[in-house]
Design an enzyme around this catalytic site. Sequence first.
Site: not given
Ligand code: GLA
Length: 705
Positions: A445, A509
């Site tokens: 990420d 997300d």
């Molecule tokens: C980001 C990612 C999510 C999740 C969160 C965790 O927002 O896009 O899918 O993994 O971080 O903190």
Amino acid sequence: MQRYERIDGGKTTLAILLGETGAPQLLHFGARLSDGADLAEIASALRSGLRESTPDHPVPPALYPTCGFGWMGEPAISGAHEGGDGALDWAHCSARREGERLVIALSDTRTGIHVELTYAINPGSGVLSAQARIANRGEHTFRLQQAASLCLPLPSWATHVLGFSGDWSREGQAIRTALDTGVWSQTNRTGRTGFGGATLVAIDANTSDDAGRAIAVHLAWSGNHSLGIETLPDGQRMATAGAHLAPGEVDLAPGGMFETPVAYAGYSDAGFNGISDAFHPFVRTQILPANAKAVRRVHFNSWEAAYFDFDESSLIDLARAAAGLGVERFVLDDGWFAGRRDDTSSLGDWRVDRDRFADGLAPLIDEVHALGMDFGLWVEPEMVSPDSDLYRTHPDWCVQAPDASRPTMRNQLWLDMAREEVRDHIHGQLDALLSTNAIAYLKWDCNRFLYPAVSEGAPAATRIVRGTYALMDRLKASHPTVEIESCASGGARMDLEILKRASRVWPSDTTDAIERLRIQRWAGLILPPEVIGAHVGPSPNPITGRDLPMAFRARVAMFGHMGVEADPRKLGAEDREILAAHIELYKRHRKLLHTGRHLRWRTDDAAEAWISVSPTADQALLLACRTEVARHAESAPVRIGGLDRATRFRVTLCPPWPKIASRRLHDADGWGDSRTFSGEALSEIGLRLPLADPLTAWLVHLERV
Ligand code: GLA
């Protein structure tokens, strides 16, 4: 003396005209020319006559224009030596072949700036790649201000552009703009690919999903960049793509060299689907890492089911429930490390939290394996929380301007990946994790913008991005089977350079399936569906609050790399059954979905239709769906794209049929399992599926009889 060069591949040709001086002119980038095409004749047909009030030696749009010698548009390269005048004159131009590649060398004898442009067209797909190397052979440092990867004069039919934008959970917004005199441009300064995906598509006035011409330009670069199309007052039009450099970021000392990111371009005379037809096979065969070819296992990702609220035993419960659905990989998201209970701490301390996992991750991983799944883990390696041991020990390891404030985003700072010692440290931690635990997969990420993009007192955005590539490469070299997913607050790092290392992206997300129709559709312009993570989320959706039927959610997720994000323990029996059935269907059809040709279009009454047609055209899987109430009660027949007209197909409407819509299906009983139709009827006249009701999704399997 003038000479002509051409390179060909797939359905595409690039043809150019070179002199002994000046930048090469583009004669053609588009439909493949016949082998014997006379390029001199094409050049003469294109030649323009004299115009008033223009340079005596006309300077036509060229592949790598400079400023100072008659080109009044945006230059491909600009910069100046200390105390220099900034004018660059290509006094020498030559071309050579290196295998399938065409290398053009341009040099300015006065300043010692040499540029090598490398072009190649992939033989199968027809995708053009372009890259520039800029060398300073002069005696003084050259401050490079701008260096395009690709400059492409556009044909006159390219009167519009489709650009992309987005924001967190709002990715995949396609914006069509009519081009007029002036500049259309997108500059990204976030230090990631950005939600726009670094792609533009030059199109004609009517280009649609399956008709019209298009040239897509994609910059394979996970950092700051500019994409632009400039229309000069005389109507000439140029597309440009390149890294966006800060002043002083690339100071080329004598003997120094800067290599631009690679840009890719594809041509289509069959609308956006033609662009996908070029890029999907290219990405599959030329870009993705070797382990991306493995079967795409069904994921369960813990984020929307648990967020930060879990311990070993609740995760084991989750794993059991997920396995019961047919899931094949369990991915533990954020929160598993060193005191991380929310997003305010611990990034950089990549060791297992012993309060949550007294015996490390092994008991959980063993259980996951016993359930027949493999195990994946979330990491955010480029980041550090101010509240972390790493930051307390090395407060100077984050990107920072000396003596300036350190503004956070999501409570975090960006580590200085340009520094080897920082990379070594993070590599050491990740290497230890991967060496001591059976981890098959990393969700990598990146939840912050890169600012200030400064390393040790100097602007360094490009070096920081290259540092991340180096870290990933090193990790992959020592753990070649580990798959990486590229996530950046959702879809902000989806480009063809990161995809040389990552086998999957997390495009957003939001798991709201209505949003996903748009997001997956446009991510899928360049990326084949198996690369695009698509999870079935909870209902109501945690981001949009929308309730959607399980079959609708599952069907949209099937057309990506399918996974589950909803808590399986909280699903009602009917939903669980529907989800499990779709996971089963996905497994049955994933070879078709992940090797097939993907087409998308709007039906005659604006329902959404996606199809994957197998490479031998003997099978296809169609998703036809609508989100809102249709304007008219009678649905237009779905004219199905991509089918061989001479083939007869057994057509099956996969259960469960959408409840309300299926009442309107003609002779529902007569359908039984399936019916047969000719490819001609299905393509030309269509199949009337009841598609007038909101949230209707039909899944239709077609198989050669
Ligand atoms: C980001 C990612 C999510 C999740 C969160 C965790 O927002 O896009 O899918 O993994 O971080 O903190």
